[in-house]
Design an enzyme around this catalytic site. Structure first.
Site, PDB file in Angstrom:
ATOM      1  N   LYS A 228       0.825  -1.210   0.000  1.00 47.47           N
ATOM      2  CA  LYS A 228       0.000   0.000   0.000  1.00 47.47           C
ATOM      3  C   LYS A 228       0.855   1.255   0.000  1.00 47.47           C
ATOM      4  O   LYS A 228       0.397   2.321  -0.369  1.00 47.47           O
ATOM      5  CB  LYS A 228      -0.884   0.024   1.248  1.00 47.47           C
ATOM      6  CG  LYS A 228      -1.821  -1.131   1.313  1.00 47.47           C
ATOM      7  CD  LYS A 228      -2.732  -1.049   2.511  1.00 47.47           C
ATOM      8  CE  LYS A 228      -3.348  -2.431   2.713  1.00 47.47           C
ATOM      9  NZ  LYS A 228      -4.556  -2.457   3.461  1.00 47.47           N
ATOM     10  N   ARG A 229       2.054   1.115   0.490  1.00 48.68           N
ATOM     11  CA  ARG A 229       2.900   2.305   0.595  1.00 48.68           C
ATOM     12  C   ARG A 229       3.653   2.613  -0.695  1.00 48.68           C
ATOM     13  O   ARG A 229       4.248   3.668  -0.829  1.00 48.68           O
ATOM     14  CB  ARG A 229       3.903   2.139   1.757  1.00 48.68           C
ATOM     15  CG  ARG A 229       3.252   2.269   3.114  1.00 48.68           C
ATOM     16  CD  ARG A 229       4.193   1.830   4.214  1.00 48.68           C
ATOM     17  NE  ARG A 229       4.635   0.448   4.012  1.00 48.68           N
ATOM     18  CZ  ARG A 229       3.901  -0.615   4.350  1.00 48.68           C
ATOM     19  NH1 ARG A 229       2.720  -0.452   4.897  1.00 48.68           N
ATOM     20  NH2 ARG A 229       4.346  -1.826   4.147  1.00 48.68           N
TER      21      ARG A 229
END
Ligand code: GLU
Length: 458
Positions: A228-229
């Site tokens: 997600k990062r």
């Protein structure tokens, strides 16, 4: 309608990322391909980590991408409620079934699921304690993508924690049974859970669904799974940036699936027709933002004019592109956009790309200026253009081009001699749509005024 029932079962613990969107999409495609039912189920039992904000992002992103759900929150259905946080009564009922079948026991305040088989004690080096193991035959999974998978489940596991909250494995399987899910399509990271799930299905005497574990998405650069990062990982980012949802959907389909003839750009109708689980690759897919940008450009290019202008409008509304206190006429705005459409990769570029059309005080790019004025006789060229354009026919790009070419030929010069100074004068840059198109859209008065403005600085 076929009997196929698939579900997308996100946990609202973070923003909606590309991997989740792809899982949702493969489920949705399979449902549409088979004429089955696409269920949205929210796995929000972990109260501490869930948020309404993330939930809304899931709804918005799915809606934006066109993945409408047939059953689930907001739309209802015969097997609701569709949020696990509202299904305690169902879990109690199913726990009772397991109790009645003699497949649970309590230990340390938690409720455990009891595997079948003879028990024995063994010292576990890793955990540094004696554990009870079960002599069990391997659990077999005939995965539609991974093929034949065997795993030995040889330790009982907790299904309800000592604080009373049910564990993921339990609620996931209970809901798949209660919601009559026929195909579980999910990320490969869940393959390690699947043998536990299969044992639970069997303990309930329920049919085991067909499993399809989709390969991981690798990050753009370097090894490892996209997280997600990672840059470019969030769906809403693309929405905010003005990507076309059809382009993102088309791109996501190709992350792990491809039709036999390796077609890439396909309308969704065709993808639905051609999509099937055996066509999903076993190898991991690599996220490639350039490819996504390219796909988007292809879609942007073919947007009908009205939709393209409407999509673009939103980006202008949010930025101060127009000179203070002014607004272009709808006709002028449309002409500017249509002239730029073939040149851009995404709609988000448009305000910056076209800003000089909407103000007379645009700056000259230093490099472009040095380049255009650094050779030949720019001042003379501008004066010649001024004279030409004072009377030229501005009604079409072709007419303007012919006039400019005629001028260049008569002076024994190349078209480029005029083009670079002209472009600097009317746009302040050295990139953009064709110069005659810019002239036509600006019109005679603005074009001449801009040439005059540059001449005054020479
Ligand atoms: N809530 C799980 C997840 O988000 C769902 C897993 C599944 O699809 O079975 O990973």
């Amino acid at each position: 309608m076929s009997q196929v029932r698939v579900r997308f079962a996100p946990s609202p613990t973070g923003f909606f990322h590309i991997g989740s969107a792809r899982t949702a999409l493969f489920n949705w495609l399979y449902a549409r391909h088979t004429g089955g039912t696409f269920v949205l189920r929210i796995e929000d039992t972990d109260h501490a980590r869930n948020s309404e904000e993330f939930l809304n992002v899931i709804y918005d992103s799915l809606t934006w991408l066109g993945m409408t759900w047939d059953e689930g929150p907001k739309v209802g259905g015969a097997y609701g409620p569709y949020r696990q946080s509202e299904r305690d009564h169902v879990y109690k009922e199913y726990l009772q079934k397991l109790n009645d079948a003699g497949r649970t026991y309590e230990k340390d305040g938690a409720i455990w699921f009891k595997l079948l088989g003879e028990r024995y004690e063994v010292f576990d080096d890793h955990r540094q304690k004696t554990v009870t193991k079960v002599k069990a035959a391997p659990t077999v999974i005939e995965d539609q993508i991974r093929g034949h998978v065997e795993r030995v489940e040889d330790e009982d596991f907790v299904i309800v924690r000592s604080d009373g909250t049910p564990v993921f494995h339990f609620v996931n399987v209970v809901d798949d049974i209660a919601m009559k899910i026929t195909h579980v399509i999910r990320g490969e990271d869940h393959l390690s859970n699947t043998s536990k799930h299969v044992e639970l299905f069997k303990a309930f005497g329920a049919p085991v669904p067909s499993f399809a574990h989709i390969p991981l998405i690798l990050k753009q650069n370097g090894p490892g799974k996209m997280s997600k990062r990672d840059q470019g990982a969030l769906v809403e980012e693309y929405q905010r940036r003005g990507f076309l949802s059809e382009a993102l959907v088309n791109f996501l389909c190709l992350l792990g699936w491809s039709p036999k003839d390796d077609s890439e750009k396909m309308p969704i109708k065709e993808i639905i027709e051609r999509f099937d689980l055996p066509g999903v690759n076993q190898t991991n897919a690599r996220f490639d933002e350039k490819k996504l940008a390219h796909m988007n450009m292809v879609y942007v290019l073919e947007q009908p004019a009205d939709r393209f202008v409407a999509l673009a409008q939103a980006y202008f509304d949010r930025q101060k592109v127009f000179a203070e206190g002014t607004a272009p006429t709808p006709e002028y705005f449309r002409e500017v956009l249509l002239l730029s459409q073939p040149k851009i990769k995404s709609i988000e570029e448009l305000p910056a790309y076209t800003s000089y059309f909407f103000r007379e005080d645009f700056a000259y790019d230093e490099k472009a200026r040095a380049k255009a004025l650094g050779k030949g006789e720019p001042k003379v060229r501008l004066q010649e253009l001024q004279a030409l354009l004072a009377t030229a026919d501005f009604s079409s790009d072709a007419a303007l081009e012919e006039a400019m070419k005629g001028l260049a030929t008569s002076k024994g010069l190349g078209f480029g001699e005029y083009q670079s100074v002209a472009r600097l004068a009317v746009s302040g840059t050295n990139v953009g749509p064709g110069i005659t198109g810019i002239f036509r859209v600006l019109g005679r008065a603005k074009t001449l005024a801009r040439i005059e403005r540059l001449l005054a600085t020479l």
